[in-house]
Design a protein around this motif. Structure first.
Motif, PDB file in Angstrom:
ATOM      1  N   UNK A   1      -5.391 -26.450 -62.896  1.00 38.17           N
ATOM      2  CA  UNK A   1      -6.525 -26.757 -62.163  1.00 38.17           C
ATOM      3  C   UNK A   1      -7.765 -26.235 -62.743  1.00 38.17           C
ATOM      4  N   UNK A   2      -7.801 -25.056 -63.572  1.00 41.92           N
ATOM      5  CA  UNK A   2      -8.915 -24.568 -63.976  1.00 41.92           C
ATOM      6  C   UNK A   2      -9.384 -25.497 -65.205  1.00 41.92           C
ATOM      7  N   UNK A   3      -8.540 -26.110 -66.016  1.00 47.42           N
ATOM      8  CA  UNK A   3      -8.723 -26.920 -66.948  1.00 47.42           C
ATOM      9  C   UNK A   3      -9.268 -28.295 -66.352  1.00 47.42           C
ATOM     10  N   UNK A   4      -8.775 -28.646 -65.438  1.00 43.66           N
ATOM     11  CA  UNK A   4      -9.212 -30.088 -64.854  1.00 43.66           C
ATOM     12  C   UNK A   4     -10.597 -29.830 -64.129  1.00 43.66           C
TER      13      UNK A   4
ATOM     14  N   UNK B   1      -3.534 -24.338 -73.990  1.00 44.83           N
ATOM     15  CA  UNK B   1      -2.522 -23.694 -75.062  1.00 44.83           C
ATOM     16  C   UNK B   1      -1.445 -22.976 -74.268  1.00 44.83           C
ATOM     17  N   UNK B   2      -1.990 -22.133 -73.372  1.00 46.69           N
ATOM     18  CA  UNK B   2      -1.391 -21.143 -72.555  1.00 46.69           C
ATOM     19  C   UNK B   2      -0.364 -21.980 -71.591  1.00 46.69           C
ATOM     20  N   UNK B   3      -0.747 -22.854 -70.963  1.00 46.45           N
ATOM     21  CA  UNK B   3      -0.165 -23.541 -70.066  1.00 46.45           C
ATOM     22  C   UNK B   3       1.015 -24.352 -70.848  1.00 46.45           C
ATOM     23  N   UNK B   4       0.855 -24.889 -72.038  1.00 45.08           N
ATOM     24  CA  UNK B   4       1.913 -25.553 -72.782  1.00 45.08           C
ATOM     25  C   UNK B   4       2.918 -24.451 -73.229  1.00 45.08           C
ATOM     26  N   UNK B   5       2.546 -23.289 -73.311  1.00 44.42           N
ATOM     27  CA  UNK B   5       3.198 -22.336 -74.560  1.00 44.42           C
ATOM     28  C   UNK B   5       4.098 -21.496 -73.281  1.00 44.42           C
TER      29      UNK B   5
ATOM     30  N   UNK C   1     -11.297 -23.256 -72.456  1.00 43.02           N
ATOM     31  CA  UNK C   1     -10.481 -24.260 -71.806  1.00 43.02           C
ATOM     32  C   UNK C   1      -9.402 -24.607 -72.935  1.00 43.02           C
ATOM     33  N   UNK C   2      -9.438 -24.719 -74.172  1.00 42.19           N
ATOM     34  CA  UNK C   2      -8.469 -24.912 -74.989  1.00 42.19           C
ATOM     35  C   UNK C   2      -7.433 -23.729 -74.988  1.00 42.19           C
TER      36      UNK C   2
ATOM     37  N   UNK D   1       2.223 -33.100 -67.201  1.00 42.00           N
ATOM     38  CA  UNK D   1       1.200 -34.121 -66.648  1.00 42.00           C
ATOM     39  C   UNK D   1      -0.191 -33.911 -67.591  1.00 42.00           C
ATOM     40  N   UNK D   2      -0.304 -32.759 -67.990  1.00 38.13           N
ATOM     41  CA  UNK D   2      -1.732 -32.589 -68.710  1.00 38.13           C
ATOM     42  C   UNK D   2      -1.687 -32.837 -70.275  1.00 38.13           C
ATOM     43  N   UNK D   3      -2.282 -33.783 -70.844  1.00 35.00           N
ATOM     44  CA  UNK D   3      -2.266 -34.396 -72.045  1.00 35.00           C
ATOM     45  C   UNK D   3      -3.572 -33.760 -72.711  1.00 35.00           C
ATOM     46  N   UNK D   4      -4.393 -33.482 -72.252  1.00 30.24           N
ATOM     47  CA  UNK D   4      -6.014 -33.233 -72.844  1.00 30.24           C
ATOM     48  C   UNK D   4      -6.654 -32.108 -72.010  1.00 30.24           C
ATOM     49  N   UNK D   5      -7.581 -31.347 -72.449  1.00 28.40           N
ATOM     50  CA  UNK D   5      -8.477 -30.579 -72.221  1.00 28.40           C
ATOM     51  C   UNK D   5      -9.988 -31.187 -72.141  1.00 28.40           C
ATOM     52  N   UNK D   6     -10.858 -30.590 -71.392  1.00 27.22           N
ATOM     53  CA  UNK D   6     -12.045 -31.104 -71.657  1.00 27.22           C
ATOM     54  C   UNK D   6     -13.162 -30.170 -72.060  1.00 27.22           C
TER      55      UNK D   6
END
Length: 704
Positions: free
Chosen positions: A657-660, A685-689, A680-681, A699-704
């Motif tokens: 949610x913080x990224x979105x 990276x933390x979410x993916x790691x 945000x990056x 579900x999250x493929x990019x960041x803004x």
């Protein structure tokens, strides 16, 4: 007798729409915006005040100056436009002021004949009724000829817009062979000339109408004389408008045709001083003055009409629209007009100040040089001097000295009310300020005057740290919008709670108080209070929140706190249960996430209407009295991300949610300070790691 007097007074007004135009003038303010909730601002404001001021629309100032006597009757406020719903009655637009005093004028809404191409067709349709009536009354025309003539005139009205741009265009003239009677031929000749006029064949139209000057049918003779002057006027202006319909200046006007037009107007009025087209002819004479660039002559004619028309008439409002378009906004108009009233409007406009404006405001020397031109209105000149001292020179002492206290005189006449308002503004902060405004509130009677004086008192109380006095039982401040703004931004929880259940107050501000109370209970940590205050929400309350026009609709969506959405991608309990959990433990991670879900799902993102604003002297600015720091969605997510003890599904959702918050434009919708893209990056990276198998990471493929 009364009807005859009205006709005499209004001579020349029926043609006002030909000059007024329906679009906003350059001085107009009829567009969506928020007014500056203060007694004055330095530039051109979208919200007009019942005070003669530089920031007003010039039409408003002229309307106010024309009023030289109290209303003398109760007047209900006209319904504001959509753009003005948040104005209360302290501010208003030109059209709302016009409708309040005079009602809507059909003439003002009519299309203008300023446009050189298709505007002639406006009268092609409107003249159909007069033609048919005259045709029906004419004697000696066989019924078959009447039918043919009637049909030909209807076809002209219907097809006019198709042919008016083409001088070589022609209508089907087969009907012409069906007309042979002497009277019928006069009507046929009129139709021939009228067709030439609408097509723009000026010579043919001129000859055709001239041939009918001695027509036996009285209507044909008069209508032909009237159309003769329209031919010349349209011929004169034909080359003076550009492709967008803008007037390019008197130098492009056909001067000989203009001279013929004025001669034709004189001829018509001499022959038909009370004719059916006399009013329009006088209006077209003003058009001729304008086309010729004779602003002095135009100003004198406007002054005459301003004094002749009743101050509450739709015709006066239409005239003011015309004056604004054709005189007030013209270059160097101040050098041409002799009327103190018109000159005062121009002077106030020239006192406006804008950042980076190349044109300096009216100088004191220029105003001093005008003194002789105000010999007939020394009261108005004194007011202009005081306005200049206050708005331009910033010399409040001089402004107040020029406007002696006239508390015993009626305040409802706009100039007198303006003088007392300006004196009070110049003496802001004095010991007797509150008493001064209370006295003016009691003296004001015209629409929009009292609410402005109420705003002055509310601002004085606010500056003194006593804004709550607005809500006392005996407070003279009655305007609901003034109260609502104070409730939304400054009120404490106790005041909001007390006002929300006050049966003596209007429903709308009570709803505002309840919505504000419930919202701030949640955003500022009063969770236990929310559980109790929620019981005040009516069962039938609406729950559709629109943050862009919050508080200006007929109802306030307090039902969002009882019937809103609270469970979406994250499974959450009902809002009251979430608030109860937070009351027991404000750090409850799941409950905090669910509170964020409630805000997100119900459209509270970027909802800052109730947030405190910097103290800048405007109404409801400065620190509020509602205890507690504001909690934002971004703060919720940041705290949970930093909490290593949070459950994996909760922490991964907080990262997601913080990224979105920044989707899709890279600007946060979650409140608080924005974080840089590098952060945000890092979250991405933390979410993916750390949570690669979570549904949020997948579900999250990019960041803004």
């Amino acid at each position: 007798m009364r009807g005859k007097r009205r006709i005499a007074i209004w001579a020349g007004v029926a043609g006002l729409a030909l000059l007024a135009g329906a679009g906003p003038a350059g001085a107009s303010s009829d567009y969506s915006c928020d007014p500056v909730w203060a007694l004055s601002d330095s530039g051109f404001s979208c919200g007009n005040r019942a005070l003669l001021a530089p920031g007003n629309d010039t039409r408003v100032n002229l309307f106010l100056l024309r009023r030289t006597a109290p209303v003398g009757k109760a007047i209900a406020y006209a319904k504001p436009t959509w753009e003005e719903r948040g104005f209360g009655h302290s501010f208003f637009g030109w059209h709302t002021l016009r409708d309040t005093y005079a009602g809507r004028s059909g003439a003002e809404e009519a299309a203008s004949e300023d446009q050189p191409l298709n505007s002639r067709c406006n009268s092609a349709a409107s003249g159909q009724t007069a033609f048919e009536a005259a045709l029906a009354a004419a004697k000696g025309i066989p019924e078959g000829e009447r039918t043919a003539l009637r049909g030909a005139r209807a076809t002209l009205a219907e097809k006019c817009s198709e042919i008016s741009d083409h001088a070589d265009a022609a209508l089907d003239m087969a009907w012409r062979g069906q007309v042979s009677s002497a009277s019928g031929r006069e009507f046929a000749g009129y139709l021939d000339a009228a067709t030439a006029f609408y097509v723009g064949q000026w010579d043919k139209a001129r000859d055709g109408f001239a041939a009918l000057a001695g027509a036996r049918d009285l209507w044909v003779a008069e209508a032909a004389a009237y159309m003769a002057l329209r031919v010349e006027l349209n011929a004169a202006q034909a080359a003076s408008f550009d492709e967008y319909g803008d007037f390019t200046g008197p130098e492009k006007v056909d001067k000989p045709a203009l001279q013929r037009a004025r001669a034709a107007i004189t001829t018509y009025l001499k022959r038909y001083p009370k004719g059916r087209y006399a009013d329009s002819a006088r209006g077209l004479d003003r058009r001729a003055l304008w086309l010729s660039g004779d602003l002095a002559g135009l100003g004198r004619e406007y002054e005459r009409l301003l004094q002749a028309l009743p101050p509450d008439s739709p015709e006066l409002a239409t005239l003011i629209q015309e004056i604004d378009n054709k005189l007030i906004l013209q270059k160097n108009a101040e050098a041409a007009v002799d009327s103190p009233m018109l000159l005062a409007v121009i002077d106030l406009m020239r006192m406006r100040q804008f950042d980076g404006e190349e044109q300096p405001p009216l100088s004191a020397a220029a105003l001093t040089a005008q003194k002789g031109r105000f010999a007939a209105r020394p009261d108005l000149y004194t007011y202009l001097q005081a306005a200049h001292a206050f708005y331009i020179a910033k010399d409040n002492t001089k402004a107040a000295a020029l406007l002696p206290d006239r508390a015993q005189q009626p305040a409802s006449v706009p100039l007198a009310f303006s003088a007392r308002m300006l004196r009070g503004m110049a003496q802001a902060g004095s010991n007797g300020e509150m008493g001064y405004w209370q006295a003016l509130i009691g003296a004001a009677s015209d629409p929009y005057q009292r609410p402005l004086a109420e705003l002055a008192l509310a601002l004085a109380w606010q500056k003194a740290g006593r804004f709550e006095a607005v809500f006392d039982a005996n407070s003279p401040v009655r305007d609901d919008r003034i109260r609502e703004l104070l409730l939304m931004r400054l009120a404490s929880a106790d005041l909001l709670r007390r006002f929300a259940i006050d049966p003596a107050s209007s429903p709308h501000p009570r709803q505002i108080a309840l919505f504000t109370l419930l919202h701030k209970d949640l955003t500022q940590g009063h969770y236990a209070d929310f559980g109790r205050d929620r019981a005040l929400v009516p069962a039938d309350a609406g729950n559709e929140l629109s943050i862009w026009d919050f508080g200006t609709g007929d109802t306030v969506p307090v039902g969002v706190f009882t019937k809103g959405k609270w469970s979406g991608e994250l499974a959450c309990a009902a809002l009251d249960a979430t608030a109860g959990q937070l009351a027991q433990n404000p750090a409850n991670v799941r409950a905090r996430l669910c509170l964020g879900e409630f805000w997100r799902l119900n459209g509270f993102d970027r909802f800052t209407t109730l947030d405190p604003v910097e103290a800048n002297g405007t109404l409801a600015s400065g620190p509020g009295r509602f205890a507690g720091a504001v909690l934002t969605r971004s703060a919720i997510y940041a705290a949970i991300i930093a909490n290593r003890q949070a459950a994996a599904d909760e922490r991964s959702y907080a990262l997601y949610r913080a990224i979105r918050c920044y989707a899709p434009a890279g600007i946060s919708d979650c409140g608080g300070e924005e974080v840089p893209i590098a952060q945000r990056k890092a979250w991405f990276d933390q979410l993916k790691r750390e949570y690669p198998n979570s549904q949020w990471a997948r579900s999250l493929r990019v960041y803004w």
